[in-house]
Design an enzyme around this catalytic site. Structure first.
Site, PDB file in Angstrom:
ATOM      1  N   GLN A   1       0.859  -1.190   0.000  1.00 45.24           N
ATOM      2  CA  GLN A   1       0.000   0.000   0.000  1.00 45.24           C
ATOM      3  C   GLN A   1       0.893   1.237   0.000  1.00 45.24           C
ATOM      4  O   GLN A   1       1.534   1.555   0.995  1.00 45.24           O
ATOM      5  CB  GLN A   1      -0.935   0.018   1.217  1.00 45.24           C
ATOM      6  CG  GLN A   1      -1.878   1.202   1.189  1.00 45.24           C
ATOM      7  CD  GLN A   1      -2.819   1.265   2.398  1.00 45.24           C
ATOM      8  OE1 GLN A   1      -2.709   0.493   3.336  1.00 45.24           O
ATOM      9  NE2 GLN A   1      -3.736   2.205   2.354  1.00 45.24           N
TER      10      GLN A   1
ATOM     11  N   HIS B   1      -7.942   2.124  -1.203  1.00 46.40           N
ATOM     12  CA  HIS B   1      -8.157   2.065  -2.646  1.00 46.40           C
ATOM     13  C   HIS B   1      -8.170   0.628  -3.119  1.00 46.40           C
ATOM     14  O   HIS B   1      -7.502  -0.230  -2.577  1.00 46.40           O
ATOM     15  CB  HIS B   1      -7.119   2.894  -3.417  1.00 46.40           C
ATOM     16  CG  HIS B   1      -5.693   2.535  -3.168  1.00 46.40           C
ATOM     17  ND1 HIS B   1      -5.015   2.862  -1.997  1.00 46.40           N
ATOM     18  CD2 HIS B   1      -4.795   1.889  -3.937  1.00 46.40           C
ATOM     19  CE1 HIS B   1      -3.772   2.437  -2.075  1.00 46.40           C
ATOM     20  NE2 HIS B   1      -3.613   1.830  -3.242  1.00 46.40           N
TER      21      HIS B   1
END
Length: 114
Positions: free
Chosen positions: A94, A100
């Protein structure tokens, strides 16, 4: 979050190639695609990651999944399949501290990933 890349995209301060937008979500092309179709789907509200989700985010999560469906259909990824990936934390990859979802398609995706 003033220093969040994705919040800046939501605010229109940083350009992105938008493919779909709702009141709660934004879908845009990844600038470093890992597949022919690589779209990011984010909540417009800043949520750090999956572990930051709360019961009050149920409607946002439902909208994210509807947006993934829409993007998959728009990109014709519904025909042969697609992968939806959420990385959580630095060891997972990430890179942006804003929840997301990656929608990946357009080629055969190997398993296991990573």
């Amino acid at each position: 979050m003033g220093d969040c890349l994705f919040c800046s995209i939501v605010a229109g301060k940083i350009p992105a190639k938008i493919v779909h937008e709702t009141d709660k979500t934004l879908a845009f092309r990844d600038i470093n695609p890992k597949a022919p179709v690589h779209v990011l789907v984010i909540p417009k509200e800043h949520i750090e990651n999956l572990l930051a989700l709360e019961a009050r985010h149920a409607e946002v999560i439902a909208d994210i999944h509807r947006t993934v469906q829409t993007v998959a259909r728009q990109e014709k990824a519904d025909e042969n399949g697609f992968r939806m990936v959420v990385n959580n934390g630095k060891d997972s990859g990430q890179a942006v501290g804003h929840l997301h979802y990656h929608v990946l398609a357009g080629r055969k995706l190997g398993w296991p990933p990573g």
